[in-house]
Design a protein around this motif. Structure first.
Motif, mmCIF file in Angstrom:
data_model
loop_
_atom_site.group_PDB
_atom_site.id
_atom_site.type_symbol
_atom_site.label_atom_id
_atom_site.label_comp_id
_atom_site.label_asym_id
_atom_site.label_seq_id
_atom_site.Cartn_x
_atom_site.Cartn_y
_atom_site.Cartn_z
ATOM 1 N N GLU A 149 -38.516 8.677 -36.380
ATOM 2 C CA GLU A 149 -39.820 8.919 -36.055
ATOM 3 C C GLU A 149 -40.791 8.665 -36.705
ATOM 4 O O GLU A 149 -41.934 9.098 -36.356
ATOM 5 N N ARG A 153 -45.537 4.040 -31.469
ATOM 6 C CA ARG A 153 -44.976 4.840 -30.569
ATOM 7 C C ARG A 153 -45.763 4.516 -29.275
ATOM 8 O O ARG A 153 -46.852 4.587 -29.271
ATOM 9 N N ASP A 168 -41.624 9.588 -25.329
ATOM 10 C CA ASP A 168 -42.239 8.644 -26.237
ATOM 11 C C ASP A 168 -41.078 7.821 -26.863
ATOM 12 O O ASP A 168 -39.919 8.236 -26.924
ATOM 13 N N TYR A 170 -40.051 4.961 -29.904
ATOM 14 C CA TYR A 170 -40.594 4.271 -30.998
ATOM 15 C C TYR A 170 -40.095 2.918 -31.044
ATOM 16 O O TYR A 170 -38.958 2.679 -30.738
#
Length: 370
Positions: A149, A153, A168, A170
């Motif tokens: 994470e 993004r 989302d 990444y």
């Protein structure tokens, strides 16, 4: 996908509250306070109950992090520029810097900018670009989650009526997270429904964890019937019926499309039964990836697609929902036809992809006066 024998499990419940203390010509300051509960919070039972209900394999992943409580402290800085604030479809640009620290657990830094259609803190949809640094401590699993994470993004979000949804991705890892929620602060919110500014649908809720998300706006009348244009996004996961070597190999699809739709009548603040008929075109990506066999390589089968759908919307205003929203229960059917097919070899078996797919669906429609 990595070696699943090295995987672990971590549950997180994070509660965060912010309050604006300063506002300088659109620049706002929000101190933040909250807490986080982490470790074993019963997530394994919840996940495996869901997997069992949709015929997914159960996951036996160990917790490697002791349950604990941490205090959250931080601050958020935001700048917003609004346009067309008096119109039916206002829009705005917003940038944020958000930082918080959870004692003995994690530090979080987010720098984000986004474009939103709608009103701040009300009904809105948006596209966001961000950089996030997630430094998580305490266990190998926490550290691995933090690494996934962290990075650039790209995100999409909606907050329509009481329904919240976001996704989302990444980069460069393409690790992604999705969220679905209910905004309790908007239940029974004040306002009036005079005319429909935006229509949002969320369907196929029981299609093996899939969904059909659609955004529509009325543009004209055709044969005296309301004509909407739409942008839609469908997602679904495959089972052994589609992939014979599942769960060694897993699969899913994504379909994006644009189209037009005719309904029998315009949405009004009263109970209605409203038939509709739609046509459109787009692109479909059917992908496979490693499941229990970590050596399987990712593959994609991509083709243009045409689709047709029909159904009924049944609903109207409800006393405990936002007053500017008409909510309808939706029953429909969508037929998607790729313009050509593809064959993949999965562990020695030939599997055909990009075939015509018929999706009966149920879900909800939100007609919003923004």
């Amino acid at each position: 996908m990595g070696d699943t024998t090295q995987s672990g499990r971590l549950d997180e419940l994070l509660v965060k509250g912010s309050y604006r203390v300063a506002d300088f010509s659109g620049f706002r300051v929000y101190p933040s306070i909250g807490f986080a509960l982490t470790g074993d919070l019963g997530g394994e039972s919840i996940q495996n109950n869901v997997h069992e209900s949709v015929d997914e394999p159960l996951l036996d992943l160990p917790y490697d992090y002791s349950s604990q409580f941490g205090v959250l402290l931080g601050a958020r800085f935001a700048y917003r520029k609004e346009w067309n604030s008096d119109g039916n479809l206002p829009y705005y640009w917003e940038s944020d810097l958000d930082y918080y620290l959870v004692s003995d657990y994690a530090s979080h830094l987010l720098v984000e900018t986004g474009f939103y259609l709608g009103r701040p803190w009300n009904d809105r949809i948006g596209i966001r670009l961000a950089y996030q640094n997630q430094d998580m401590m305490g266990s190998p699993t926490a550290s691995a989650v933090g690494d996934q994470e962290t990075g650039i993004r790209l995100g999409f979000s909606q907050d329509i009526s009481f329904f919240m949804y976001s996704w989302d991705v990444y980069f460069p890892s393409t690790f992604s997270t999705g969220r679905i929620g209910i905004n309790l602060l908007k239940l029974n919110a004040p306002g009036d429904f005079k005319s429909e500014d935006l229509s949002v649908e969320f369907n196929m809720l029981f299609d093996r964890g899939g969904y059909l998300n659609k955004y529509k706006r009325q543009v004209a009348h055709l044969w005296s019937l309301p004509l909407h244009v739409s942008i839609n996004h469908a997602f679904g996961a495959y089972s052994q019926a589609q992939i014979p070597v599942y769960p060694n190999v897993r699969g899913q699809y994504i379909q994006l499309g644009v189209g037009g739709e005719l309904s029998w009548q315009e949405v009004r603040p009263e109970f209605q039964i409203n038939p509709y008929l739609g046509l459109g075109a787009g692109v479909r990506d059917e992908m496979t990836y490693s499941g229990d066999d970590a050596t399987v390589q990712n593959t994609h089968s991509i083709a243009p697609v045409v689709y047709g759908e029909f159904g009924l919307r049944i609903g109207g205003p409800l006393p405990f929902l936002p007053k500017n929203t008409i909510v309808a229960f939706q029953l429909g059917n969508k037929l998607s036809v790729p313009l050509y097919s593809d064959v993949q070899s999965l562990q020695g078996q030939k599997v055909e992809f990009l075939t015509p797919v018929n999706n009966p669906y149920i879900g909800f429609n939100f007609s919003v006066d923004i």
